[in-house]
Enzyme design. Sequence first.
Site, PDB file in Angstrom:
ATOM      1  N   ARG A  76       0.873  -1.274  -0.193  1.00  0.00           N
ATOM      2  CA  ARG A  76      -0.132   0.356   0.147  1.00  0.00           C
ATOM      3  C   ARG A  76       1.007   1.247   0.267  1.00  0.00           C
ATOM      4  O   ARG A  76       1.077   2.534  -0.543  1.00  0.00           O
ATOM      5  CB  ARG A  76      -0.676   0.195   1.059  1.00  0.00           C
ATOM      6  CG  ARG A  76      -2.472   1.190   0.872  1.00  0.00           C
ATOM      7  CD  ARG A  76      -3.181   1.204   1.989  1.00  0.00           C
ATOM      8  NE  ARG A  76      -4.337   0.851   1.737  1.00  0.00           N
ATOM      9  CZ  ARG A  76      -5.140   0.644   2.691  1.00  0.00           C
ATOM     10  NH1 ARG A  76      -5.094   0.810   4.692  1.00  0.00           N
ATOM     11  NH2 ARG A  76      -6.392   0.365   2.890  1.00  0.00           N
ATOM     12  N   LYS A 113      10.180   1.014   7.071  1.00  0.00           N
ATOM     13  CA  LYS A 113      10.463   0.668   8.130  1.00  0.00           C
ATOM     14  C   LYS A 113       8.850  -0.602   9.068  1.00  0.00           C
ATOM     15  O   LYS A 113       8.108  -0.108   9.168  1.00  0.00           O
ATOM     16  CB  LYS A 113      10.813   1.216   9.573  1.00  0.00           C
ATOM     17  CG  LYS A 113      11.151   0.618  10.871  1.00  0.00           C
ATOM     18  CD  LYS A 113      11.172   1.449  12.587  1.00  0.00           C
ATOM     19  CE  LYS A 113       9.877   1.480  12.746  1.00  0.00           C
ATOM     20  NZ  LYS A 113       9.537   0.081  13.171  1.00  0.00           N
ATOM     21  N   SER A 122       7.182  -3.245  11.414  1.00  0.00           N
ATOM     22  CA  SER A 122       6.620  -2.774  13.144  1.00  0.00           C
ATOM     23  C   SER A 122       8.073  -4.504  14.194  1.00  0.00           C
ATOM     24  O   SER A 122       8.721  -5.182  12.606  1.00  0.00           O
ATOM     25  CB  SER A 122       5.449  -3.795  13.115  1.00  0.00           C
ATOM     26  OG  SER A 122       5.539  -3.559  14.469  1.00  0.00           O
ATOM     27  N   GLU A 123       8.435  -3.671  14.880  1.00  0.00           N
ATOM     28  CA  GLU A 123       9.641  -4.766  15.273  1.00  0.00           C
ATOM     29  C   GLU A 123       8.270  -6.030  15.813  1.00  0.00           C
ATOM     30  O   GLU A 123       8.820  -7.016  15.959  1.00  0.00           O
ATOM     31  CB  GLU A 123       9.762  -4.179  16.795  1.00  0.00           C
ATOM     32  CG  GLU A 123       8.518  -3.270  17.521  1.00  0.00           C
ATOM     33  CD  GLU A 123       8.375  -2.347  16.796  1.00  0.00           C
ATOM     34  OE1 GLU A 123       7.995  -1.637  16.109  1.00  0.00           O
ATOM     35  OE2 GLU A 123       9.214  -0.998  18.406  1.00  0.00           O
ATOM     36  N   SER A 151      -1.060   3.563  15.301  1.00  0.00           N
ATOM     37  CA  SER A 151      -1.501   4.883  16.331  1.00  0.00           C
ATOM     38  C   SER A 151      -1.452   5.716  16.220  1.00  0.00           C
ATOM     39  O   SER A 151      -0.842   6.454  15.629  1.00  0.00           O
ATOM     40  CB  SER A 151      -1.399   4.439  17.944  1.00  0.00           C
ATOM     41  OG  SER A 151       0.113   4.237  18.322  1.00  0.00           O
ATOM     42  N   GLU A 180      -1.983   7.127   8.310  1.00  0.00           N
ATOM     43  CA  GLU A 180      -3.172   6.665   8.643  1.00  0.00           C
ATOM     44  C   GLU A 180      -3.426   5.987   9.910  1.00  0.00           C
ATOM     45  O   GLU A 180      -2.562   4.602  10.268  1.00  0.00           O
ATOM     46  CB  GLU A 180      -3.418   5.099   7.448  1.00  0.00           C
ATOM     47  CG  GLU A 180      -3.147   5.669   5.796  1.00  0.00           C
ATOM     48  CD  GLU A 180      -3.915   5.705   5.410  1.00  0.00           C
ATOM     49  OE1 GLU A 180      -5.938   5.003   5.990  1.00  0.00           O
ATOM     50  OE2 GLU A 180      -4.765   6.312   4.561  1.00  0.00           O
ATOM     51  N   CYS A 196      -7.906  -1.706  11.537  1.00  0.00           N
ATOM     52  CA  CYS A 196      -9.052  -0.693  12.112  1.00  0.00           C
ATOM     53  C   CYS A 196     -10.545  -0.207  11.458  1.00  0.00           C
ATOM     54  O   CYS A 196     -10.481   0.742  11.883  1.00  0.00           O
ATOM     55  CB  CYS A 196      -8.069   0.505  11.465  1.00  0.00           C
ATOM     56  SG  CYS A 196      -7.494   0.144   9.408  1.00  0.00           S
TER      57      CYS A 196
HETATM   58  P1  NAD Z   1       2.604   1.738  17.019  1.00  0.00           P
HETATM   59  O1  NAD Z   1       1.617   2.894  16.717  1.00  0.00           O
HETATM   60  O2  NAD Z   1       2.070   1.214  18.165  1.00  0.00           O
HETATM   61  O3  NAD Z   1       3.220   1.498  15.757  1.00  0.00           O
HETATM   62  C1  NAD Z   1       3.601   1.362  14.630  1.00  0.00           C
HETATM   63  C2  NAD Z   1       4.556   1.480  14.349  1.00  0.00           C
HETATM   64  O4  NAD Z   1       5.639   2.776  14.388  1.00  0.00           O
HETATM   65  C3  NAD Z   1       5.424   0.857  13.901  1.00  0.00           C
HETATM   66  O5  NAD Z   1       6.495   0.144  13.214  1.00  0.00           O
HETATM   67  C4  NAD Z   1       6.422   1.296  14.773  1.00  0.00           C
HETATM   68  O6  NAD Z   1       7.404   0.918  15.317  1.00  0.00           O
HETATM   69  C5  NAD Z   1       6.356   2.785  14.807  1.00  0.00           C
HETATM   70  N1  NAD Z   1       7.125   3.734  15.984  1.00  0.00           N
HETATM   71  C6  NAD Z   1       6.750   3.280  17.237  1.00  0.00           C
HETATM   72  N2  NAD Z   1       7.152   4.496  17.797  1.00  0.00           N
HETATM   73  C7  NAD Z   1       7.842   5.779  16.951  1.00  0.00           C
HETATM   74  C8  NAD Z   1       8.436   6.596  17.148  1.00  0.00           C
HETATM   75  N3  NAD Z   1       8.255   7.545  18.114  1.00  0.00           N
HETATM   76  N4  NAD Z   1       8.667   7.592  15.483  1.00  0.00           N
HETATM   77  C9  NAD Z   1       8.510   6.411  14.072  1.00  0.00           C
HETATM   78  N5  NAD Z   1       7.891   5.546  14.259  1.00  0.00           N
HETATM   79  C10 NAD Z   1       7.189   5.072  15.701  1.00  0.00           C
HETATM   80  O7  NAD Z   1       1.348   1.340  15.955  1.00  0.00           O
HETATM   81  P2  NAD Z   1       0.526  -0.320  16.255  1.00  0.00           P
HETATM   82  O8  NAD Z   1       0.296  -0.799  17.384  1.00  0.00           O
HETATM   83  O9  NAD Z   1       1.426  -1.479  14.947  1.00  0.00           O
HETATM   84  O10 NAD Z   1      -0.730  -0.545  15.103  1.00  0.00           O
HETATM   85  C11 NAD Z   1      -2.199  -1.067  15.627  1.00  0.00           C
HETATM   86  C12 NAD Z   1      -2.536   0.610  15.040  1.00  0.00           C
HETATM   87  O11 NAD Z   1      -2.761   0.896  13.642  1.00  0.00           O
HETATM   88  C13 NAD Z   1      -4.391   0.446  15.744  1.00  0.00           C
HETATM   89  O12 NAD Z   1      -4.421   1.764  15.991  1.00  0.00           O
HETATM   90  C14 NAD Z   1      -5.244   0.839  14.354  1.00  0.00           C
HETATM   91  O13 NAD Z   1      -6.250   0.879  14.109  1.00  0.00           O
HETATM   92  C15 NAD Z   1      -3.949   1.245  13.708  1.00  0.00           C
HETATM   93  N6  NAD Z   1      -3.380   0.936  12.377  1.00  0.00           N
HETATM   94  C16 NAD Z   1      -5.039   1.674  11.234  1.00  0.00           C
HETATM   95  C17 NAD Z   1      -4.983   1.631   9.932  1.00  0.00           C
HETATM   96  C18 NAD Z   1      -5.464   2.900   8.586  1.00  0.00           C
HETATM   97  O14 NAD Z   1      -5.988   2.382   7.741  1.00  0.00           O
HETATM   98  N7  NAD Z   1      -5.871   4.000   9.534  1.00  0.00           N
HETATM   99  C19 NAD Z   1      -4.730   0.045   9.263  1.00  0.00           C
HETATM  100  C20 NAD Z   1      -3.698  -0.352  10.308  1.00  0.00           C
HETATM  101  C21 NAD Z   1      -3.530  -0.259  11.576  1.00  0.00           C
END
Ligand code: NAD
Length: 478
Positions: free
Chosen positions: A159, A174, A176-177, A228, A249, A283
Amino acid sequence: MTQPTIYQNYINGAFEAAQQHLEVFNPANQALLSRVPASSSDDVERALDAARGAQKGWAATPAVERAAFLHRLANKLRDNVAHLARTITEEQGKISGLAEVEVNFTADYLDYMAEWGRRIEGEIIQSDRPKENIFLFRKPLGVVAGILPWNFPFFLIARKMAPALVTGNTIVIKPSEETPNNCFEFARLLDEVDLPKGVFNVVSGTGAEAGNALTASQQVDMISFTGSVETGSRIMANAANNITKLNLELGGKAPAIVLDDADLDLAVNAIRSSRIINTGQVCNCAERVYVQRGVADEFIARIANAMEATRYGDPLADSNVEMGPMINRAGLDKVAQMVETARGNGAVLITGGNVADLGAGFHYQPTVLAGCSEDMAIMRQEIFGPVLPIQIIDTLDEAIALANDCEYGLTSSIYTRSLNNAMQACRELDFGETYINRENFEAMQGFHAGVRKSGIGGADGKHGLYEYTHSHVVYLEA
Ligand code: NAD
C-alpha cells in the site's frame, strides 16, 4: 527445535548483517521465530542515502517500465503464497486463510497500482492571457519513509511502496518490530526482480530508534505512516521540524448502527465476522454497536450466540480455528482491563469476558457487553480485540449523533432496508467511509481515509496514488 531465522536489512540492493538484533516471537505459543536488525540511526541514514541516490534515475525511467517491476513482483508473490502466508501467521497470529487472502490481495494491489503507470496525468488549465498555456505536471516527491503497523503487515508494504514507486519515488520501509519477518521475505522476492539498487529498502528496528531516525531525517520528502494516534502525533512533531509531507492512517472506533428494519441475519453475520477477523485487530472493524430498541433483545441474543460459537486458538496447530491470538501481552492486558472497567461501570457481560486459558499465547475469549453507554471508555476508545460493546438507541438521529461524537472518524456502518435511512446516514455520518448493509473491507480502487484523529490524507485509488506526487505548474507564454 527449529533454529530462529536471522534476517538482514535490505539497503541499496544488498542484505547487510546487523550489529544489534531484536527477537520476534509467535504470539500463539511464544516460540522464538527470528532475530532481526535493531537498526541504528546510521543504518537508517545509509538506507536513505541509497534511496536518495537512486531517485533521479528511477524518476527518469518511463512509468510503464517502473510499473513492469511491480507486475513481476506480483507474480513472484503469487508463486510463494503458502510460504508467505505461513510467515505472516507465525509472527502475527492471523488464521492461514486470512493470511493467504492478504498475500493474494497484495499481489493484486501491486498489479492495480502498476496499471496506473500509463494513466498518471497532469492538466492543461485555461489562461487569462492571450498567448499563454498553463500546464500542471505531477511529479514524484522524492524519498518516502514508510512506517508499518503489525496488523496487516504484508499488505501495508504494498500500500505504500506501490503508489510511491509507480509515481517515481524511492522508499525506505520500516516494518513493525512485532512483524518484520514477512517484510524481509517480501524484500527477498523483490531482490529477484532486478529492481534498480536503492529504489526499495528495508530497515527493521524499534520505533524509538529506527522509526524516530527515519521521521526526523531531512532526507525524507514524505512520511507515510500507518499505526496508532499516539505514534502519529509523535511523528507529526518530527515532521514539523522539517515541514515533511505527511500521510497518516491512524486508529478507528467504527460504529455499526442496526435499525429496527435491518435484515438481522445479515447484520449478525457481518458484525460478528468483522469483530473476530484478525482477532478484532483491524482499524475498520465494528468497534461499537448502536442497536434500535425494537430489535435489541433479539440482536444481542443472536450475536452473543454467534460470538460464543467462534473457534479460537493457535492457527498453525489447528487449521479449524476461526480466530488466532492477540499480537502480544500488552494488547491482551489492555483488552482485559477495558472489559473489567466497563463491567465496573455497569456494562453487562453477555458472553466471554476472560483471557482464554490455552497454555502459552495471548488468547482472549470472543466477548459481548450489553448495557453500554456513551460515557464508558469501551464505547469511545479503540479496543483492538474480539470484544463487542452494545448500546441501545431509540432513533437514527440519536445513533448518528453518538457515532459522530468520537475522536476517531475512520469507518462506520449501518444496517437498514430503508433507502431514506441509508441516505440520511450518508449525509450525516461524519466519517471517511460508510458501509451500508456490510462491514469492512475497503476496495483498492476506493479511497481509505479518516477524519478527526483517524488521520491525514488517505490511501488507494487515484486519490491515494496522487498523494505521492506534488504539482508543478508551468506558465508558458509563447
Ligand atoms: P504503533 O503506532 O504502535 O506502531 C506503528 C509503527 O510505528 C511501528 O513500526 C513502530 O515501530 C513505529 N513507531 C513507534 N514509535 C515511533 C516513533 N516515535 N517514531 C516513528 N515510528 C514509531 O501501532 P501498531 O500497534 O503497530 O498498530 C495498531 C494501530 O494501527 C491501531 O491503532 C490501528 O487502528 C492502526 N491502523 C490503522 C490503519 C488505517 O488504515 N487507518 C490500518 C492498520 C492499523
